[in-house]
Scaffold this motif. Structure first.
Motif, PDB file in Angstrom:
ATOM      1  N   GLY A   1      -0.809   8.838 -10.722  1.00 48.15           N
ATOM      2  CA  GLY A   1      -2.105   9.068 -10.093  1.00 48.15           C
ATOM      3  C   GLY A   1      -2.940  10.082 -10.850  1.00 48.15           C
TER       4      GLY A   1
ATOM      5  N   TYR B   1       0.816  -1.213   0.000  1.00 47.44           N
ATOM      6  CA  TYR B   1       0.000   0.000   0.000  1.00 47.44           C
ATOM      7  C   TYR B   1       0.848   1.262   0.000  1.00 47.44           C
ATOM      8  CZ  TYR B   1       0.403  -0.452   5.131  1.00 47.44           C
ATOM      9  OH  TYR B   1       0.851  -0.606   6.410  1.00 47.44           O
TER      10      TYR B   1
ATOM     11  N   ARG C   1     -12.147  -3.809  -6.688  1.00 49.88           N
ATOM     12  CA  ARG C   1     -12.967  -2.772  -7.314  1.00 49.88           C
ATOM     13  C   ARG C   1     -12.607  -1.400  -6.746  1.00 49.88           C
ATOM     14  NH1 ARG C   1     -17.993  -4.726  -9.819  1.00 49.88           N
ATOM     15  NH2 ARG C   1     -17.660  -6.963 -10.036  1.00 49.88           N
TER      16      ARG C   1
ATOM     17  N   ILE D   1      -9.803   3.780  -7.289  1.00 50.63           N
ATOM     18  CA  ILE D   1      -8.719   4.700  -6.928  1.00 50.63           C
ATOM     19  C   ILE D   1      -7.858   4.982  -8.160  1.00 50.63           C
ATOM     20  CG2 ILE D   1      -6.612   4.966  -5.560  1.00 50.63           C
ATOM     21  CD1 ILE D   1      -7.979   3.410  -3.333  1.00 50.63           C
TER      22      ILE D   1
ATOM     23  N   ALA E   1       2.278   5.476  -6.157  1.00 53.05           N
ATOM     24  CA  ALA E   1       1.746   5.440  -7.515  1.00 53.05           C
ATOM     25  C   ALA E   1       0.602   6.434  -7.683  1.00 53.05           C
ATOM     26  CB  ALA E   1       1.273   4.036  -7.869  1.00 53.05           C
ATOM     27  N   LEU E   2       0.031   6.891  -6.554  1.00 55.08           N
ATOM     28  CA  LEU E   2      -1.018   7.906  -6.625  1.00 55.08           C
ATOM     29  C   LEU E   2      -0.420   9.299  -6.714  1.00 55.08           C
ATOM     30  CD1 LEU E   2      -3.758   6.844  -4.073  1.00 55.08           C
ATOM     31  CD2 LEU E   2      -3.914   6.978  -6.552  1.00 55.08           C
ATOM     32  N   GLY E   3       0.911   9.370  -6.655  1.00 59.04           N
ATOM     33  CA  GLY E   3       1.558  10.668  -6.771  1.00 59.04           C
ATOM     34  C   GLY E   3       1.559  11.468  -5.476  1.00 59.04           C
TER      35      GLY E   3
ATOM     36  N   LEU F   1      -4.252  -1.679  -0.073  1.00 55.79           N
ATOM     37  CA  LEU F   1      -5.003  -0.564   0.494  1.00 55.79           C
ATOM     38  C   LEU F   1      -4.488  -0.311   1.915  1.00 55.79           C
ATOM     39  CD1 LEU F   1      -8.574  -1.631  -0.651  1.00 55.79           C
ATOM     40  CD2 LEU F   1      -7.321   0.362  -1.449  1.00 55.79           C
TER      41      LEU F   1
ATOM     42  N   GLN G   1      -9.271   7.190   1.128  1.00 51.24           N
ATOM     43  CA  GLN G   1      -8.224   6.771   0.204  1.00 51.24           C
ATOM     44  C   GLN G   1      -8.577   7.152  -1.229  1.00 51.24           C
ATOM     45  OE1 GLN G   1      -6.173   3.019   0.892  1.00 51.24           O
ATOM     46  NE2 GLN G   1      -7.458   2.664   2.684  1.00 51.24           N
TER      47      GLN G   1
ATOM     48  N   GLU H   1      -8.063  11.068  -1.582  1.00 52.93           N
ATOM     49  CA  GLU H   1      -6.689  11.570  -1.536  1.00 52.93           C
ATOM     50  C   GLU H   1      -6.180  12.080  -2.896  1.00 52.93           C
ATOM     51  OE1 GLU H   1      -4.973  12.111   1.670  1.00 52.93           O
ATOM     52  OE2 GLU H   1      -4.375  10.021   1.813  1.00 52.93           O
ATOM     53  N   PRO H   2      -6.200  11.242  -3.961  1.00 51.73           N
ATOM     54  CA  PRO H   2      -5.697  11.757  -5.242  1.00 51.73           C
ATOM     55  C   PRO H   2      -6.542  12.900  -5.795  1.00 51.73           C
ATOM     56  CG  PRO H   2      -6.687   9.601  -5.528  1.00 51.73           C
ATOM     57  CD  PRO H   2      -6.584   9.830  -4.061  1.00 51.73           C
TER      58      PRO H   2
ATOM     59  N   PHE I   1      -2.812   3.295 -11.477  1.00 49.04           N
ATOM     60  CA  PHE I   1      -2.293   1.950 -11.258  1.00 49.04           C
ATOM     61  C   PHE I   1      -3.335   1.070 -10.570  1.00 49.04           C
ATOM     62  CE2 PHE I   1       2.022   3.352 -12.053  1.00 49.04           C
ATOM     63  CZ  PHE I   1       2.666   2.189 -12.430  1.00 49.04           C
TER      64      PHE I   1
END
Lengths: 319, 344
Positions: B104, A211, B177, B182, A217-219, B118, B127, B130-131, B109
């Motif tokens: 992101g 995680y 999922r 995400i 990877a979400l930046g 997670l 979560q 966040e992005p 990804f």
């Protein structure tokens, strides 16, 4: 192509059970932990409100009733200056909690920051932090605190005195804060390394979990990853360590007071009460027994609570 | 949710507009005996709107290539040569802050293991948010609303209520999922799915593949799907790259690959898929041997030691990826296959 199953009807959704609530349920089933928690809560209550509830002031002397045995009017008796021992123990609880909380707080802040940074970034930062940790731990605790207190106390006190004479600012008269500052500072200085080590080890193992890669990877920035993904996952063992650490800090403070390098009289501290009581314990055992018993109780309670938290927060390790 | 009428625009493979273009990427790992090459000058590209399948057995560098391309690997593993261009910009040389915007934001990804990918102490909704907060500058309330929409998009029942759930309260399929949601949160141009179905059971696998297919068609993004299961992605991808020991050994449109597998490794992979028509007594076909370990790559073709068609030239020089078909869309790196074509 409508492959996404949408079964909006009759879906039972349980209320979210957080990890913390889960842990709380497990903690409640552990009798020793509940006992520990109860004692800690009572002591904390005493520390906050105790001084308003005691029948006597902790300083008021009654030279006509010195060294009285425990009775209804003086639950724990009186000491050699006729001060009510119960009131002093209650006030000592406040000292003990103040020292324990402040010292543990400082130690945790230093330890978590250094440990998390060292574990997360590794490399030279890690080496420096670990070197600092090892170095601090290699110096005998008592010795370090005695040296700090013995060498810094009088220069600071005389500096304050000269500032007072120069400015007449009454702030510089309050030497009791110098006491606390030195005690807090020196105790925090010796208390942070175990937290740093614990957190570093946790972070090292968490850093390689999927995680964390997913968060990268979400930046997300390293700061967010560290504070929202790494540290919260390292909290379980830290909470356990803090609970045990609070008890240890109380014992440590008493030990320093006992040696005369802790909180100074007349501020009541369990340690200096024990120290005073020890001199006359053959004649007036209650002077030793009362503060020692409360200190023991507090220490045991924190340690039971810590064990309980350990089982509750790491269910896999528990029976 | 009806998506039956979505018409998918033709992927721009033919126009040659490349969203992702990896050229000669070489990846090394630091070992006790010095650096060892794990991926050796790999070339890959993904067109706008195209879906690329990357296939190969475990340890052939599939995930590694994608992760190191995004600079997501630990310091011990390093890209030493080559470039990876995303929308015309090299991911290897851009600054960390630029790279974070791509991760992101433009590239989503989905990871292999939904059970551990997670954050266990953070609610699903957070979560997801966040992005959105970080890349799209949304407020908390906006992000939460969008998070709910995303969960509904990926077919999670009771989406809004699920926002407050923790990962451990969801099943593996549900968590995957959530991972997809995400990955899709910021409407990425490219979705990289790294064996997203490996940890799931077969019925859920098909659901996830179909879900990604639907979402791709609806959102018009490019997809890179990494897997070792050729059959699973046959209906999903446009083109397949077969990887062996860190190099692409065959690159072909999906139909051409199944109709005319040209590299002996691809043939072996296809032969190892069990068929319903097979007799029960038949042993499952497999490729003998194991892939070369990093640092112990053979001098010639990396597949030579295991190849049933091996010739002497294979041990001496490395075949390059050459066009087999007229328009060059089917390419293979094999001396034997290339010679067969010339002979024909």
């Amino acid at each position: 192509m409508s492959v996404v199953p949408m079964t909006d009807t009759a879906v039972e959704i349980e209320p979210p059970v957080s990890l913390w609530r889960d842990a709380w349920h497990r903690l409640r089933r552990n009798k020793l932990a509940v006992f520990g928690l109860a004692v800690v809560v009572i002591l904390a209550f005493t520390a906050v409100f105790g001084p308003y509830l005691t029948p006597y002031d902790f300083l008021s002397q009654d030279l006509n009733s010195r060294n009285l045995a425990p009775s209804l009017s003086h639950l724990f008796g009186t000491d050699d200056l006729g001060r009510d021992v119960f009131s002093r123990v209650v006030y000592g609880t406040r000292t003990a909690f103040l020292v324990a909380i402040v010292v543990t707080f400082i130690a945790v802040v230093i330890g978590v920051t250094l440990g998390a940074l060292a574990g997360f970034f590794g490399g030279w930062l890690d080496r420096i932090v670990m070197w600092l940790t090892d170095m601090t731990m290699s110096i005998p605790n008592l010795l370090l605190v005695v040296v700090i207190n013995a060498s810094l106390k009088s220069p600071i006190t005389s500096w304050m005195e000269s500032r007072y004479l120069a400015t007449l600012n009454p702030l510089y008269r309050e030497t009791i804060w110098v006491d606390f500052l030195l005690v807090f500072g020196s105790m925090a200085l010796i208390s942070w390394p175990p937290y740093a080590r614990l957190v570093r080890a946790q972070v090292l193992s968490i850093r390689s979990r999927p995680y964390i890669t997913a968060a990268q990877a979400l930046g997300l920035t390293n700061r967010i990853i560290l504070m929202r993904y790494v540290v919260p996952n390292a909290l379980g063992p830290l909470i356990v360590a803090v609970s045990a650490g609070l008890g240890t800090a109380m014992v440590l403070e008493s030990a320093f007071s006992f040696l005369g390098v802790g909180v100074n009289p007349p501020t009541p501290s369990w340690g200096n009460m024990i120290s005073d009581g020890l001199r006359v314990w053959q004649h007036y055992p209650h002077l030793l027994a009362a503060p020692a018993a409360v200190l023991g109780l507090a220490s045991v309670a924190f340690s039971f609570l810590g064990d309980g938290l350990n089982d509750a927060l790491n269910p896999r390790g528990a029976k | 949710m009806m998506m039956a009428n979505t018409i998918r625009p033709e992927p721009s493979t033919k126009t040659g507009e490349r969203l992702l273009d990896v050229k000669g990427l070489t990846i090394e790992i630091e070992t006790r005996n010095g650096p060892a090459t794990i991926v050796d000058g790999i070339d890959l590209h993904v067109g706008k709107g195209e879906t690329l399948g990357i296939v190969g057995e475990s340890g052939c560098g599939k995930s590694l290539t994608m992760l190191s391309m995004m600079r997501l690997l630990p310091n011990k593993i390093r890209v030493t040569k080559g470039e990876a261009n995303f929308a015309g910009r090299d991911l290897q040389t851009m600054s960390n802050s630029e790279l974070r915007k791509v991760r992101g934001g433009d590239v989503g990804f989905i990871f292999q293991d939904p059970m551990t990918s997670l954050n266990p102490v953070m609610r699903i909704g957070q979560q997801l948010a966040e992005p959105l907060i970080y890349h799209r500058g949304m407020s908390k309330a906006q992000a939460r609303k969008r998070a709910g929409e995303l969960l509904r998009l990926v077919g999670i029942p009771g989406a809004e209520e699920r926002l407050d759930a923790y990962p451990h309260e969801l099943s593996g399929g549900m968590r995957q999922r959530v991972m997809i949601a995400i990955g899709l949160a910021c409407n990425p141009q490219l979705l990289i799915a790294d064996e997203p179905t490996t940890a799931l059971d077969v019925t859920i696998q098909a659901q996830i593949v179909d879900l990604v297919k639907d979402l791709r068609d609806k959102l018009g993004m490019s997809v890179v799907w990494i897997t070792h299961d050729l059959a699973l992605i046959a209906g999903l991808v446009d083109r397949i790259n077969v990887l062996y020991a860190g190099t692409v050994v065959e690159d072909a449109p999906v139909d051409a690959l199944f109709a005319n597998p040209s590299h002996p490794y691809t043939q072996g992979l296809l032969a190892s898929i069990p068929k319903l028509s097979d007799e029960r007594s038949i042993r499952l076909s497999s490729i003998g041997g194991t892939p070369p370990e990093p640092g112990r790559r053979p001098k010639g073709c990396p597949f030579a030691p295991r190849c049933p068609l091996v010739e002497s030239i294979c041990h001496d020089s490395v075949p390059s990826l050459e066009g087999l078909s007229q328009n060059g869309s089917h390419r293979v790196a094999c001396f034997v296959a290339q010679r067969k074509l010339e002979a024909a």
